[in-house]
Design a protein around this motif. Structure first.
Motif, PDB file in Angstrom:
ATOM      1  N   GLU A  92       0.289  -5.543 -11.745  1.00 49.17           N
ATOM      2  CA  GLU A  92      -0.164  -5.495 -10.357  1.00 49.17           C
ATOM      3  C   GLU A  92      -0.381  -4.066  -9.886  1.00 49.17           C
ATOM      4  O   GLU A  92      -1.324  -3.794  -9.142  1.00 49.17           O
TER       5      GLU A  92
ATOM      6  N   GLU B 248       0.829  -1.208   0.000  1.00 48.68           N
ATOM      7  CA  GLU B 248       0.000   0.000   0.000  1.00 48.68           C
ATOM      8  C   GLU B 248       0.857   1.248   0.000  1.00 48.68           C
ATOM      9  O   GLU B 248       0.591   2.194  -0.748  1.00 48.68           O
TER      10      GLU B 248
ATOM     11  N   LEU C 170      -9.546  -5.720  -8.205  1.00 47.81           N
ATOM     12  CA  LEU C 170      -8.136  -6.104  -8.183  1.00 47.81           C
ATOM     13  C   LEU C 170      -7.895  -7.323  -9.059  1.00 47.81           C
ATOM     14  O   LEU C 170      -6.988  -7.332  -9.913  1.00 47.81           O
TER      15      LEU C 170
ATOM     16  N   LEU D 220      -7.184  -0.956   1.460  1.00 49.79           N
ATOM     17  CA  LEU D 220      -6.398  -1.481   0.344  1.00 49.79           C
ATOM     18  C   LEU D 220      -5.380  -2.500   0.855  1.00 49.79           C
ATOM     19  O   LEU D 220      -5.199  -3.569   0.255  1.00 49.79           O
TER      20      LEU D 220
ATOM     21  N   ARG E 124      -3.911  -2.678  -8.412  1.00 46.52           N
ATOM     22  CA  ARG E 124      -4.036  -2.116  -7.061  1.00 46.52           C
ATOM     23  C   ARG E 124      -4.542  -0.683  -7.090  1.00 46.52           C
ATOM     24  O   ARG E 124      -5.320  -0.279  -6.217  1.00 46.52           O
TER      25      ARG E 124
ATOM     26  N   LEU F 122       2.633   1.800  -3.492  1.00 43.71           N
ATOM     27  CA  LEU F 122       1.779   2.029  -4.654  1.00 43.71           C
ATOM     28  C   LEU F 122       1.766   3.513  -5.004  1.00 43.71           C
ATOM     29  O   LEU F 122       1.472   4.360  -4.171  1.00 43.71           O
TER      30      LEU F 122
ATOM     31  N   VAL G  98      -5.121  -6.438  -0.263  1.00 44.43           N
ATOM     32  CA  VAL G  98      -3.902  -7.131  -0.696  1.00 44.43           C
ATOM     33  C   VAL G  98      -3.645  -8.349   0.182  1.00 44.43           C
ATOM     34  O   VAL G  98      -3.282  -9.428  -0.307  1.00 44.43           O
TER      35      VAL G  98
END
Length: 294
Positions: A191, A22, A181, A266, A195, A25, A270
């Motif tokens: 990915e 997170e 996702l 988030l 995300r 990202l 994940v």
């Protein structure tokens, strides 16, 4: 399939990985990422890293508690104590900054739920339901006079807070972020794109109390509308979606509002995705073994 010889340690490592995922990202609207501190003036990327490192022992202790036999009420009391200890470690590591209080709550519940089940039973809906049952139990050690920004937003605006979201089974994660996702990952093979789209899916539906506290209903509506535009444009894999994401970042910067609740969920998305992937691999491996014996 990964063989888990020490389940609590494995789960604590996956929590740390989810929190790092997170944080790393980029670009995230209003949030700390590799570009910088977003709308924050009191914490940055290094602060978040220090917090994640400090929280690992706490999540390990939570996983160990979840793995022990016992009744749900006793577990809830133990998790409350461990959560407060983890929060104290976070505040010590960050100089008093609340970097991950929401993440301690949601990921703590999910970690305990996962620790109580065999790895082959880590399906997303099952984990969310188990976590919901724990969240519904009152924490006997909680100070009723304790005040937080999220609690103030709940009281003032009638928003669904972190506890309600958990008790309802993490609907924003299970029904919105996780499907996006997985769908975007399959479609793009990227990915980061998957995300970012999952984050947009959360921001589109979540009554984020962090945003409400800073920017009120107008800021929340602006966040949700902007996130929906990202998704309607085809997500962040498209030029229009990326432009909409940049517009959303500009909007939240104008409001000085950081969607910390969406960021916490988030990380939970994940984490659940990784555990569900392991459960699927476990089931596939078991079937292959059974077929070989037959």
């Amino acid at each position: 399939m990964v063989d888990i010889t020490d389940k609590p340690a494995w789960l604590a490592d996956r929590v740390s990985e989810a929190l790092v995922a997170e944080l790393d990202l980029t670009p995230k609207p209003g949030l700390i990422d590799r570009r910088g501190a977003g709308v924050h003036h009191d914490m940055d990327y290094a602060t978040m890293q220090a917090s994640i490192r400090a929280l690992h022992p706490g999540f390990l202790a939570i996983a160990e508690a979840g793995a022990l036999p016992g009744d749900a009420v006793s577990l809830r009391a133990r998790l409350g104590l461990l959560g407060r200890e983890a929060e104290a470690a976070m505040l010590l590591a960050t100089g008093g900054m609340n970097t991950h209080r929401g993440a301690i709550w949601c990921l703590g519940l999910l970690t305990a739920a996962a620790a109580a089940r065999p790895a082959g039973e880590w399906q997303a809906e099952r984990l969310a339901a188990d976590a919901a049952r724990i969240a519904a139990i009152d924490d006997p050690g909680l100070d009723p006079a304790r005040v937080s920004n999220g609690k103030q937003a709940i009281t003032r605006y009638g928003a669904a807070g972190a506890r309600q979201i958990a008790v309802e089974g993490f609907v924003p994660v299970i029904k919105h972020a996780l499907p996006v996702l997985q769908r975007t990952r399959t479609a793009t093979g990227c990915e980061q794109t998957a995300r970012l789209d999952a984050l947009a899916a959360l921001m589109a539906v979540l009554d984020d109390t962090c945003v409400l506290h800073r920017a009120g209903p107008a800021g929340l509506a602006a966040m949700q509308t902007g996130a929906r535009r990202v998704l309607a444009a085809g997500g962040t894999a498209t030029p229009a979606g990326r432009a909409a994401l940049a517009d959303l970042d500009h909007t939240l910067t104008g409001y000085r509002a950081s969607p910390g609740g969406a960021a916490d969920l988030l990380a939970a998305t994940v984490f659940i995705d990784r555990l569900a992937e392991h459960a699927s691999a476990t089931a596939t491996g078991d079937n292959a073994h059974a077929n070989a014996i037959a």
